[in-house]
Design a protein around this motif. Structure first.
Motif, PDB file in Angstrom:
ATOM      1  N   ARG A 392       0.845  -0.978   0.045  1.00 46.82           N
ATOM      2  CA  ARG A 392      -0.077   0.049   0.093  1.00 46.82           C
ATOM      3  C   ARG A 392       0.987   1.066  -0.007  1.00 46.82           C
ATOM      4  O   ARG A 392       1.618   1.504   0.876  1.00 46.82           O
ATOM      5  CB  ARG A 392      -0.856   0.066   1.417  1.00 46.82           C
ATOM      6  N   ILE A 393       0.914   1.805  -1.035  1.00 47.40           N
ATOM      7  CA  ILE A 393       1.938   2.995  -1.287  1.00 47.40           C
ATOM      8  C   ILE A 393       1.201   4.387  -1.813  1.00 47.40           C
ATOM      9  O   ILE A 393       0.245   4.330  -2.235  1.00 47.40           O
ATOM     10  CB  ILE A 393       3.037   2.544  -2.313  1.00 47.40           C
ATOM     11  N   LYS A 394       2.152   5.443  -1.518  1.00 47.99           N
ATOM     12  CA  LYS A 394       1.812   6.635  -2.128  1.00 47.99           C
ATOM     13  C   LYS A 394       2.584   7.234  -3.395  1.00 47.99           C
ATOM     14  O   LYS A 394       3.395   6.494  -3.801  1.00 47.99           O
ATOM     15  CB  LYS A 394       1.801   7.740  -0.938  1.00 47.99           C
ATOM     16  N   VAL A 395       2.142   8.645  -3.700  1.00 49.15           N
ATOM     17  CA  VAL A 395       2.941   9.033  -4.734  1.00 49.15           C
ATOM     18  C   VAL A 395       4.591   9.176  -4.331  1.00 49.15           C
ATOM     19  O   VAL A 395       4.716   9.487  -3.348  1.00 49.15           O
ATOM     20  CB  VAL A 395       2.527  10.247  -5.093  1.00 49.15           C
ATOM     21  N   GLY A 396       5.493   9.140  -5.225  1.00 49.08           N
ATOM     22  CA  GLY A 396       6.707   9.213  -4.843  1.00 49.08           C
ATOM     23  C   GLY A 396       7.446   7.923  -4.248  1.00 49.08           C
ATOM     24  O   GLY A 396       8.657   8.047  -3.807  1.00 49.08           O
ATOM     25  N   ASP A 415      -5.121   8.955  -2.561  1.00 44.99           N
ATOM     26  CA  ASP A 415      -3.919   9.143  -1.421  1.00 44.99           C
ATOM     27  C   ASP A 415      -3.279   7.885  -1.669  1.00 44.99           C
ATOM     28  O   ASP A 415      -1.989   8.109  -1.697  1.00 44.99           O
ATOM     29  CB  ASP A 415      -4.818   9.171   0.135  1.00 44.99           C
ATOM     30  N   THR A 416      -3.642   6.697  -1.829  1.00 47.03           N
ATOM     31  CA  THR A 416      -2.718   5.523  -1.918  1.00 47.03           C
ATOM     32  C   THR A 416      -3.552   4.774  -3.051  1.00 47.03           C
ATOM     33  O   THR A 416      -4.814   4.883  -3.326  1.00 47.03           O
ATOM     34  CB  THR A 416      -2.807   4.970  -0.677  1.00 47.03           C
ATOM     35  N   TRP A 476     -11.413  -0.434  -4.836  1.00 44.56           N
ATOM     36  CA  TRP A 476     -10.499  -0.563  -4.066  1.00 44.56           C
ATOM     37  C   TRP A 476     -10.224  -1.881  -3.383  1.00 44.56           C
ATOM     38  O   TRP A 476      -9.087  -2.487  -3.028  1.00 44.56           O
ATOM     39  CB  TRP A 476     -10.592   0.360  -2.590  1.00 44.56           C
ATOM     40  N   ASP A 477     -11.397  -2.835  -3.474  1.00 45.62           N
ATOM     41  CA  ASP A 477     -11.456  -4.278  -2.888  1.00 45.62           C
ATOM     42  C   ASP A 477     -10.550  -5.034  -3.963  1.00 45.62           C
ATOM     43  O   ASP A 477     -10.119  -6.249  -3.579  1.00 45.62           O
ATOM     44  CB  ASP A 477     -12.835  -4.648  -2.970  1.00 45.62           C
ATOM     45  N   SER A 478     -10.344  -4.872  -5.241  1.00 50.83           N
ATOM     46  CA  SER A 478      -9.805  -5.934  -6.109  1.00 50.83           C
ATOM     47  C   SER A 478      -8.828  -5.112  -7.241  1.00 50.83           C
ATOM     48  O   SER A 478      -9.202  -3.819  -7.549  1.00 50.83           O
ATOM     49  CB  SER A 478     -10.892  -6.551  -7.030  1.00 50.83           C
TER      50      SER A 478
END
Length: 566
Positions: A392-396, A415-416, A476-478
């Motif tokens: 689970r990652i964000k920008v950058g 956001d993620t 978001w679930d799949s």
């Protein structure tokens, strides 16, 4: 004759000239010159100073699919290369097994060291042992001898590797269009059934697009000719997806079949006669495949197994042979790309005069495995059921898959996002900030991030290039989108919005953006930094914890007894 013994080889040649023999034959003392000199006609050429040219080796990949040429040279039943016993440095070298007497199994040649005394130790102890019944010729069952294979196949079968990979470079590249293309598009001849074999864990990387386009064009042209009353041999296409045991058990077969048909149409197959999803290792779907192929081939049809290197054709044919009357085939199986070197005609599997042909694996230069060494290929090769590893990652932020592929999250309106890695569990991963990605490549590629094995190998694999993709999702679930690298694995992206991603890999490696084949993701998220497989370790910890609790309940917890007493 005494003079001839003292002469050298060069003088003896002039001494045994035709003029000299004619002089002796005309002598009155020689009544029968044939008795005096019973010399063969080849005697004079044996003293020639020019060396005899060696026999030319048949360095080709045609194998034995042609009955007229296969009688002239023996073909290895394991890989299809033409066999020879003259040069161990050339392909197809083999050593003839020594002939053994038929009685060597009966132990008749053994002589006892000493005869047993009249009153043996066993008889003194009161033990009576009945003499063993001597085996007769009828009791001895001769086992069928295994066919002789080349030294390369012997090394692959017993050691799992090739002794000298440079020997295979002597063989020419397999030209599919020249060798088999004419037979598949021919309007006359026997019926053709084309088994297009594709790896389930590397569908796009192992899908033969050129073969699909060639066969599809032949179907359209020959079908039009057949409708007009002309001769038209329409090939039947059977799409076989192998190694389905490597996919997660949670994947629905119906969903996967619908996904396969869509990807096959996009790859160039316009008409699929039948689709089979099999596993030769676990014996899934082989029976239905055999029954379908026998019906399509008829009495005299030709069945051609075609696919990319290491797609599982030889393993599939060996499994088919076991199902049809228990007939054993001897094709070499190994997790090494390019195991089959020539075309192998396998007769006697299908009923009547139908034939099955195993063809060399088609080389896909866009697969990353073609650039790796044997040891590096073992790390990339998927041999067990795939397990998801989710971030689970964000920008950058950036995710590295060994030293072979990298994903950057450049832009997103959420956001993620969720990124799931589907690849071999032996490949290490790393997640960190994008600003440190260059330093990670310089310091850890070839060391902590393998393959490549060794820092010297990083430059040998080619130029490190970037490709940009724009993806969008609705849940978001799949996962909804896959970014697959040929021969390696894929990233599954899950988000509710849009994002701009960058995929880094070596120049020439194919990256395909497609709909997600496995929408599921892992229950546990991977942490930042280096990791091999946290999901596997956490699953083991959870299983051990449950096992420990169940054992405590069986034995009884001593703390509970102390509280009860108080």
């Amino acid at each position: 004759m005494l003079i001839a013994r003292k002469l050298s080889a060069s003088n003896l040649k002039s001494f045994l000239s035709p003029r000299f023999i004619y002089h002796l034959s005309s002598s009155p003392t020689c009544s029968n010159p044939s008795i005096l000199f019973p010399l063969p006609s080849t005697l004079f050429c044996s003293f020639s100073s020019k060396p005899t040219p060696p026999q030319a080796l048949n360095l080709s990949r045609d194998g034995n699919f042609d009955e007229t040429t296969s009688r002239l040279s023996h073909v290895c039943p394991g890989c299809g290369v033409h066999m020879q016993d003259s040069n161990p440095k050339h392909p197809g070298f083999f050593i003839k097994p020594s002939k053994k007497d038929s009685s060597y199994r009966r132990l008749t040649h053994l002589v006892p060291v000493d005869d047993e005394s009249e009153c043996s130790e066993f008889l003194k102890r009161g033990l009576v042992i009945e003499p063993e019944k001597e085996k007769t010729e009828e009791d001895v069952i001769e086992k069928p001898q295994k066919p002789t294979v080349c030294s390369r196949c012997h090394s692959l079968r017993h050691y799992g590797k090739v002794k000298d990979p440079s020997v295979e470079n002597l063989l020419p590249d397999f030209d599919f269009k020249h060798t088999l293309g004419g037979r598949l598009v021919s309007t006359t001849g026997t019926r053709s059934v084309v088994l297009i074999v594709v790896d389930a864990a590397d569908f796009d990387g192992s899908f033969p697009k050129k073969v699909a386009n060639l066969v599809s064009a032949s179907i359209e042209n020959n079908s039009a000719a057949w409708k007009q009353g002309k001769s038209g041999n329409v090939p039947r296409v059977v799409l076989v997806v192998t190694k389905t045991d490597l996919l997660p058990s949670s994947l629905s077969p119906t969903t996967f079949e619908r996904w396969v048909r869509q990807r096959a149409r996009e790859g160039g197959i316009n008409k699929i006669t039948s689709l089979h999803m099999v596993s030769a290792i676990k014996d899934w779907g082989i029976k239905n495949l055999v029954e379908d192929v026998i019906e399509l081939a008829g009495a005299r049809g030709n069945v051609w197994a075609i696919g990319a290197q290491n797609a599982g054709k030889s393993t599939l044919i060996n499994s088919i042979g076991k199902h049809v009357g228990g007939k054993v085939t001897h094709l070499t199986e190994a997790p090494v790309p390019g195991t089959t070197l020539g075309i192998i005609r396998v007769e006697g599997i299908f009923p009547e005069q139908a034939k099955l042909f195993d063809t060399p694996g088609l080389l896909n230069p866009h697969q990353i495995t073609t650039r790796l060494t044997r040891e590096e290929q073992k790390l990339v090769h998927i041999s067990k059921e795939l397990k998801p590893r989710t971030y689970r990652i964000k920008v950058g932020h950036t995710i590295h898959v060994a030293g072979l592929m990298r994903l950057d999250v450049d832009e997103t309106n959420v956001d993620t996002i969720y990124v799931t890695v589907w690849a071999s569990p032996y490949l290490p991963l790393h997640m960190g900030k994008t600003e440190n990605a260059t330093k990670i490549r310089e310091d850890h590629f070839g060391i902590q991030l393998q393959p490549p094995i060794g820092k010297d190998r990083v430059a040998e694999l080619g130029k490190w290039v970037r490709k940009e993709f724009r993806v969008c999702g609705t849940s978001w679930d799949s996962s909804c989108v896959d970014a697959a690298a040929a021969g390696l694995g894929w990233f599954s992206i899950g988000l509710k919005g849009e994002a701009v991603l960058s995929i880094w890999t070596y120049e020439g490696v194919e990256i395909v953006l497609r709909s997600s084949v496995i929408p599921d993701r892992a229950n546990f998220f991977e942490d930042a930094g280096f990791t091999v497989s946290k999901i596997v370790s956490k699953a083991d910890q959870a299983a051990n914890k449950q096992l420990g609790q169940s054992e405590k309940k069986k034995k009884g917890d001593p703390k509970v007894h102390m509280l009860a007493k108080t």
